[in-house]
Scaffold this motif. Structure first.
Motif, PDB file in Angstrom:
ATOM      1  N   CYS A  79       0.710  -1.118  -0.064  1.00 60.26           N
ATOM      2  CA  CYS A  79      -0.004   0.112  -0.115  1.00 60.26           C
ATOM      3  C   CYS A  79       0.727   1.277  -0.196  1.00 60.26           C
ATOM      4  CB  CYS A  79      -0.880   0.216   1.287  1.00 60.26           C
ATOM      5  SG  CYS A  79      -2.099  -1.439   1.226  1.00 60.26           S
ATOM      6  N   VAL A  80       0.592   2.162  -0.969  1.00 52.15           N
ATOM      7  CA  VAL A  80       1.318   3.538  -0.998  1.00 52.15           C
ATOM      8  C   VAL A  80       1.030   4.314   0.117  1.00 52.15           C
ATOM      9  CG1 VAL A  80       1.891   5.337  -2.735  1.00 52.15           C
ATOM     10  CG2 VAL A  80       1.481   3.046  -3.554  1.00 52.15           C
ATOM     11  N   ASP A  81      -0.220   4.445   0.310  1.00 56.23           N
ATOM     12  CA  ASP A  81      -0.647   5.427   1.332  1.00 56.23           C
ATOM     13  C   ASP A  81      -2.031   4.985   2.111  1.00 56.23           C
ATOM     14  OD1 ASP A  81      -2.596   5.851  -0.573  1.00 56.23           O
ATOM     15  OD2 ASP A  81      -1.797   7.802  -1.234  1.00 56.23           O
ATOM     16  N   GLU A  82      -2.486   5.865   2.794  1.00 61.14           N
ATOM     17  CA  GLU A  82      -3.846   5.379   3.631  1.00 61.14           C
ATOM     18  C   GLU A  82      -5.030   5.195   2.581  1.00 61.14           C
ATOM     19  OE1 GLU A  82      -6.592   6.862   7.423  1.00 61.14           O
ATOM     20  OE2 GLU A  82      -4.655   7.599   7.078  1.00 61.14           O
ATOM     21  N   GLU A  83      -5.007   5.952   1.687  1.00 59.12           N
ATOM     22  CA  GLU A  83      -6.086   6.000   0.723  1.00 59.12           C
ATOM     23  C   GLU A  83      -6.152   4.543   0.020  1.00 59.12           C
ATOM     24  OE1 GLU A  83      -7.533   7.914  -3.391  1.00 59.12           O
ATOM     25  OE2 GLU A  83      -6.924   9.388  -1.909  1.00 59.12           O
ATOM     26  N   ASP A  84      -4.818   4.087  -0.424  1.00 59.97           N
ATOM     27  CA  ASP A  84      -4.807   2.981  -1.126  1.00 59.97           C
ATOM     28  C   ASP A  84      -5.023   1.820  -0.204  1.00 59.97           C
ATOM     29  OD1 ASP A  84      -3.929   1.102  -3.124  1.00 59.97           O
ATOM     30  OD2 ASP A  84      -1.894   1.063  -2.484  1.00 59.97           O
ATOM     31  N   PHE A  85      -4.622   1.907   1.061  1.00 65.89           N
ATOM     32  CA  PHE A  85      -4.953   0.736   1.946  1.00 65.89           C
ATOM     33  C   PHE A  85      -6.427   0.591   2.085  1.00 65.89           C
ATOM     34  CE2 PHE A  85      -6.136  -0.449   6.391  1.00 65.89           C
ATOM     35  CZ  PHE A  85      -5.299  -1.683   6.707  1.00 65.89           C
TER      36      PHE A  85
END
Length: 77
Positions: free
Chosen positions: A54-60
């Motif tokens: 996951c790149v960032d929280e949104e991706d997660f």
């Protein structure tokens, strides 16, 4: 593990200690690797790889949303 091995030696038993590398490496003081974990629990390793990717929280949140939780039950239930 050490106690089991000690009892088997004192009782002159030839027990086949077929522990995973996670156990043996810890007994020998060697460094553990991801491959040691994969040998015991492939599904958890795949899940951890997905989380790591996951790149960032949104991706997660797109991948897992609220479906990924951690639950630990104590000895007392």
């Amino acid at each position: 593990v050490g106690k089991l091995m000690g009892v088997s030696m004192r009782a002159n038993l030839c027990l086949p200690f077929q522990f995973p590398s996670l156990v043996w490496k810890r007994l020998l003081g060697q460094e553990l690797t991801v491959k040691d974990m994969e040998a015991v629990d492939t599904l958890t390793c795949k899940l951890l790889d997905s989380v790591r990717s996951c790149v960032d929280e949104e991706d997660f949140n797109e991948k897992f949303g609220s479906s990924l939780t951690f639950v630990c039950t104590g000895w007392d239930g």
